[in-house]
Scaffold this active site. Structure first.
Site, PDB file in Angstrom:
ATOM      1  N   GLY A  54       0.808  -1.200   0.000  1.00  0.00           N
ATOM      2  CA  GLY A  54       0.000   0.000   0.000  1.00  0.00           C
ATOM      3  C   GLY A  54       0.847   1.257   0.000  1.00  0.00           C
ATOM      4  N   SER A  55       0.267   2.341  -0.474  1.00  0.00           N
ATOM      5  CA  SER A  55       0.925   3.639  -0.410  1.00  0.00           C
ATOM      6  C   SER A  55       0.859   4.172   1.017  1.00  0.00           C
ATOM      7  CB  SER A  55       0.247   4.612  -1.375  1.00  0.00           C
ATOM      8  OG  SER A  55       0.362   4.150  -2.707  1.00  0.00           O
ATOM      9  N   GLY A  56       1.556   5.279   1.244  1.00  0.00           N
ATOM     10  CA  GLY A  56       1.584   5.870   2.569  1.00  0.00           C
ATOM     11  C   GLY A  56       2.811   5.530   3.376  1.00  0.00           C
ATOM     12  N   HIS A  57       3.762   4.795   2.743  1.00  0.00           N
ATOM     13  CA  HIS A  57       4.939   4.331   3.477  1.00  0.00           C
ATOM     14  C   HIS A  57       6.259   4.756   2.832  1.00  0.00           C
ATOM     15  CE1 HIS A  57       2.255   1.867   5.825  1.00  0.00           C
ATOM     16  NE2 HIS A  57       1.861   1.194   4.767  1.00  0.00           N
ATOM     17  N   ASP A 110      -2.030  -8.835   0.618  1.00  0.00           N
ATOM     18  CA  ASP A 110      -0.852  -8.902  -0.246  1.00  0.00           C
ATOM     19  C   ASP A 110      -0.550 -10.350  -0.619  1.00  0.00           C
ATOM     20  OD1 ASP A 110      -0.962  -6.398   1.055  1.00  0.00           O
ATOM     21  OD2 ASP A 110       1.173  -6.076   0.764  1.00  0.00           O
ATOM     22  N   HIS A 219       0.373   0.491  10.004  1.00  0.00           N
ATOM     23  CA  HIS A 219      -0.950   0.953   9.581  1.00  0.00           C
ATOM     24  C   HIS A 219      -1.793   1.378  10.780  1.00  0.00           C
ATOM     25  CE1 HIS A 219       0.370  -2.179   6.658  1.00  0.00           C
ATOM     26  NE2 HIS A 219       0.127  -1.188   5.832  1.00  0.00           N
TER      27      HIS A 219
END
Length: 333
Positions: A54-57, A110, A219
């Site tokens: 996921g994005s955000g990392h 994932d 998360h």
């Protein structure tokens, strides 16, 4: 929380457009439009290294596509796993005829989507192998290590995988040495504040100004304890002792070490934490090799830090030292 964004729903796509505009060595494509790959593919016959998440990392996952590291990355929405199609795109982009190692964090979505993508790729004649990052000691007990989440320690695995592939090892050899690296890697983090996903109206969890959460996931997954905010030395000790309980930190050992910022912690504070970690390693007669201090795996604007250690042998140390270059990390020869 204030954010420099346009339309929240366009957050990931606009970020990716900016990424490839800033770094011409990266390209964005695939049927999904969510696959970042090297603009100049690796040589024919090399084992490909594909990841996703996921994005955000950032810099994880997308930021580690580059020479000596990853060949391609499947990109999901913020804190959401990549789609099956983006995983297929990443595997195909990474394939140079030597097979593809799928290397990603141990999260249910994932795993499911990469497993499906791997089956489809195999049907198309691409040999695939999988190694999972599962280094977070706070997410499950040692006797249930297969349930552990993958966090910042996966950066070590990317480096080992990329170097082994660049050295010309075959798929089974690359997967084998990455599994060895994973078995010798542990991480734990401490969160001081929450973050907010661009499409959400509230932070992803609540924590008091005078509190910290030990073992918080990237998360916002619950940690193992919530406690009064402690000093940097005390936080460093908590993290070090949790990892030392599981790793063979014997006198004479050598380790790769990463003090990682979660997005909002100043580098100065990370260095204060490292000061104490280095002291504890010295007391144990353990040598840190080329320690890494900075933002390597973030969680939007979460404040806090994590510690990752990987016990080295000669093979792993050589692979960690091999040249590599990506937008956010360079290892010089």
């Amino acid at each position: 929380m204030k954010k420099l964004i346009n339309e929240p729903a366009r957050y990931v796509d606009e970020m990716l457009e900016g990424l490839v505009a800033a770094f011409p060595d990266l390209s964005l494509g695939g049927e999904s439009g969510r696959c970042v790959a090297r603009s100049r593919p690796a040589r024919d016959g090399k084992v490909g290294i594909a990841t996703g998440g996921g994005s955000g990392h950032l810099p994880l996952f997308t930021g580690y596509v580059g020479e000596g590291l990853l060949d391609a990355c499947a990109v999901g929405n913020v804190f959401e796993g990549p789609s099956v199609q983006s995983c297929i795109d990443a595997i195909k982009a990474a394939d140079r005829g030597g097979g593809v190692l799928c290397l990603y964090g141990n999260y249910g979505g994932d795993r499911m989507n990469f497993d499906m993508a791997g089956e489809m790729a195999s049907a198309d004649g691409i040999e695939c192998a999988t190694v999972l990052g599962a280094d977070d000691v706070a997410s499950a007990a040692p006797d249930e290590a297969e349930k552990r989440r993958g966090v910042a320690g996966i950066v070590f695995l990317y480096k080992v995988a990329g170097a082994a592939a660049e050295a010309g090892r075959d798929l089974s050899e690359v997967a084998g040495v990455v599994r060895k690296a994973a078995e010798n890697t542990r991480s734990i983090g401490v969160a001081l504040s929450p973050c907010r996903v661009p499409t959400a109206s509230e932070p992803n969890f609540r924590i008091g100004d005078d509190e910290m959460e030990v073992g918080m996931g990237i998360h916002g997954e619950p940690g193992i304890s919530r406690a009064p905010l402690a000093t940097a030395d005390a936080v460093a000790d908590i993290m070090y002792e949790r990892l030392a309980a599981e790793l063979p930190l014997r006198p004479g050992a050598r380790v790769a070490a990463l003090v990682n910022g979660l997005g909002a912690t100043p580098l100065e504070e990370l260095l204060i934490v490292w000061r104490q970690i280095a002291r504890r390693l010295g007391q144990a007669e353990v040598t840190p090799v080329n320690p890494m201090i900075g933002n390597y795996v973030t969680s939007m604007e979460m404040a806090g830090a994590s510690l990752s250690l990987m016990v080295l042998d000669e093979e792993l140390e050589a692979l960690m030292a091999a040249p590599a270059a990506c937008p956010f990390w360079t290892v010089s020869p």
